[in-house]
Scaffold this motif. Sequence first.
Motif, PDB file in Angstrom:
ATOM      1  N   THR A 154       0.829  -1.205   0.000  1.00 31.66           N
ATOM      2  CA  THR A 154       0.000   0.000   0.000  1.00 31.66           C
ATOM      3  C   THR A 154       0.863   1.255   0.000  1.00 31.66           C
ATOM      4  O   THR A 154       0.570   2.225  -0.717  1.00 31.66           O
ATOM      5  N   LEU A 155       1.935   1.261   0.798  1.00 32.27           N
ATOM      6  CA  LEU A 155       2.837   2.411   0.787  1.00 32.27           C
ATOM      7  C   LEU A 155       3.467   2.607  -0.587  1.00 32.27           C
ATOM      8  O   LEU A 155       3.578   3.739  -1.081  1.00 32.27           O
ATOM      9  N   GLY A 156       3.881   1.512  -1.210  1.00 30.29           N
ATOM     10  CA  GLY A 156       4.469   1.613  -2.545  1.00 30.29           C
ATOM     11  C   GLY A 156       3.504   2.197  -3.553  1.00 30.29           C
ATOM     12  O   GLY A 156       3.875   3.054  -4.371  1.00 30.29           O
ATOM     13  N   CYS A 157       2.254   1.760  -3.496  1.00 30.94           N
ATOM     14  CA  CYS A 157       1.242   2.289  -4.419  1.00 30.94           C
ATOM     15  C   CYS A 157       0.980   3.775  -4.149  1.00 30.94           C
ATOM     16  O   CYS A 157       0.728   4.548  -5.075  1.00 30.94           O
ATOM     17  N   GLY A 158       1.046   4.173  -2.881  1.00 32.59           N
ATOM     18  CA  GLY A 158       0.878   5.581  -2.549  1.00 32.59           C
ATOM     19  C   GLY A 158       1.981   6.436  -3.138  1.00 32.59           C
ATOM     20  O   GLY A 158       1.724   7.516  -3.696  1.00 32.59           O
ATOM     21  N   LEU A 159       3.214   5.956  -3.048  1.00 33.23           N
ATOM     22  CA  LEU A 159       4.331   6.682  -3.654  1.00 33.23           C
ATOM     23  C   LEU A 159       4.165   6.778  -5.167  1.00 33.23           C
ATOM     24  O   LEU A 159       4.402   7.830  -5.770  1.00 33.23           O
ATOM     25  N   ALA A 160       3.754   5.672  -5.782  1.00 28.62           N
ATOM     26  CA  ALA A 160       3.605   5.647  -7.246  1.00 28.62           C
ATOM     27  C   ALA A 160       2.532   6.614  -7.721  1.00 28.62           C
ATOM     28  O   ALA A 160       2.629   7.169  -8.827  1.00 28.62           O
ATOM     29  N   SER A 161       1.522   6.856  -6.889  1.00 26.18           N
ATOM     30  CA  SER A 161       0.434   7.754  -7.304  1.00 26.18           C
ATOM     31  C   SER A 161       0.920   9.183  -7.477  1.00 26.18           C
ATOM     32  O   SER A 161       0.318   9.964  -8.227  1.00 26.18           O
ATOM     33  N   LEU A 162       2.006   9.540  -6.784  1.00 28.47           N
ATOM     34  CA  LEU A 162       2.487  10.927  -6.806  1.00 28.47           C
ATOM     35  C   LEU A 162       3.111  11.317  -8.135  1.00 28.47           C
ATOM     36  O   LEU A 162       3.457  12.491  -8.334  1.00 28.47           O
ATOM     37  N   LYS A 163       3.241  10.380  -9.051  1.00 24.27           N
ATOM     38  CA  LYS A 163       3.720  10.715 -10.404  1.00 24.27           C
ATOM     39  C   LYS A 163       2.684  11.543 -11.165  1.00 24.27           C
ATOM     40  O   LYS A 163       3.017  12.170 -12.167  1.00 24.27           O
ATOM     41  N   TYR A 164       1.448  11.533 -10.683  1.00 21.24           N
ATOM     42  CA  TYR A 164       0.361  12.159 -11.421  1.00 21.24           C
ATOM     43  C   TYR A 164      -0.035  13.480 -10.770  1.00 21.24           C
ATOM     44  O   TYR A 164      -0.293  13.556  -9.564  1.00 21.24           O
TER      45      TYR A 164
END
Length: 506
Positions: free
Chosen positions: A67-77
């Motif tokens: 979940t933390l990894g997916c949260g970080l990945a969302s910040l690309k947008y």
Amino acid sequence: MMTSMSRSKIFNLKKTNIFLSRYSTLQTSNERPNPDNVLVDIANYVHNKEITSLTAYQTAKLCFLDTLGCGLASLKYKQVQDIIKPIVPLNISQGVKILGTSHQFEPIHAGFALGTMFRWLDFNDCWLAKEWGHPSDNLGAILAVTDFLNRTENRKFKMRDVLENMIKAHEIQGIFALENSFNEVGLDHVILVKIASIAVVANLIGLNIQQTIDAISHAFVDGHPLRTYRHAPNTNSRKSWAAGDAISRAIKLAFMVKNSNIGPMQSVLTAKNWGFYDVLFNGNQFKFNLKFNSYVMENILFKISYPAEFHAQTAVEAAMKAHTLLTNLGKSYKDIKSVRIRTQDAAMRIIDKSGPLYNYADRDHCIQYMIAIPLIYGRLTAQDYHDEVALSNTDIDTLRSKMYCVRDDQFTKDYLDPQKRSIPNALTIELNDGTILDEIVVEYPVGHKFRRDEGIPLLLKKFENHLKDHYQKEPAHVENILKISYSKKFESVPVHEYLDQFWLNK
């Protein structure tokens, strides 16, 4: 002869009589009833149940890292970056540190920001039953509150506490979902995020059992969103921040109970005419076939290979196999005449979609689109839902138009079977020359419990890739986060110290 005026009077009289008939019994005793059993069961569970399952804790840690990894990945947008900003640009020196950013927020907005980041890509864990949802959404509430209390009240919450509360929040949301369909009455599943989050938050901030019951009653009476933003023709990005919104409401209501004694509504579910059951659930009461323990976390579904709505995970895997098969035959997607998608009832209701697709949210909830991309390109990434890909190749929509779904009763039965919880899909491809390829069937995605040994290394690699992508200029920092995350002492690390590792102090 009856005049229009006389007809109107009769009609209005009938309406009045119906109203009086329905509500004539409302003048009943004002004695407060005992709390509804559901409220009591949830409160007793979060306060008194000891979680002893090693499998649950091990799975919770995997869920946490993913979940933390997916949260970080969302910040690309950029839309994510914009939507998590507070309306008034004010950081709080002792506030919750939002991972991957330089923001510090009070816990209500922190819960919104974290919940939105975690859910945005639709790429972490999932739970499918009569109701659907993502219990990891509740992590936004758990982290916001434990981090805030550690920083402001010198509380001693550790990562073990985060994992325990994740297990309990997963359990509350998931056990409700097994036998109770909120989507059938038009309500969105984030109502369960609100209920699960407020229950664990109430315990974390020090409410007693009666106060926890009060808080849960306020969560049930709170306004609940319609599912319309998840379905054609209104699908849009609200589905990606709806959980964050539910989390922020849960945190606010819990603190209101703590700070101002806003009072209980003990029969919020069962009250005649005005209760949840009568107003929003067609008069039906909730059904439960399991007691609250740790079943949901132990059986949670991970999205490992593809950022796709979970009912399509196996369809995407089948499409990837079909792409390889076509290549080996010297063929391509251009040789396809039709694609039959044999699927479960839930997929038919949620992601079977024809016609134009207007945005990212439309595309990642269209099974035909999620099959077309791998058939054409041999991949499916989050970027493939954006206009840069979707509008650059008209063959995508042409191929979509050649697909059709059929409901399979056995697939639906296996999907609902608590011993299986499969998410089956099967593709049958007919080529332009009349050749019909063997049906490709995938019953369990790689993130399923039955494929856990295969999935765990891939899940950890996914987490590491998200870290490296976000902190790509700081490899030593990535290694430090991984060292702490994989340490045997991980569970004893204070929450705020762990989250410090993810913060960008600019």
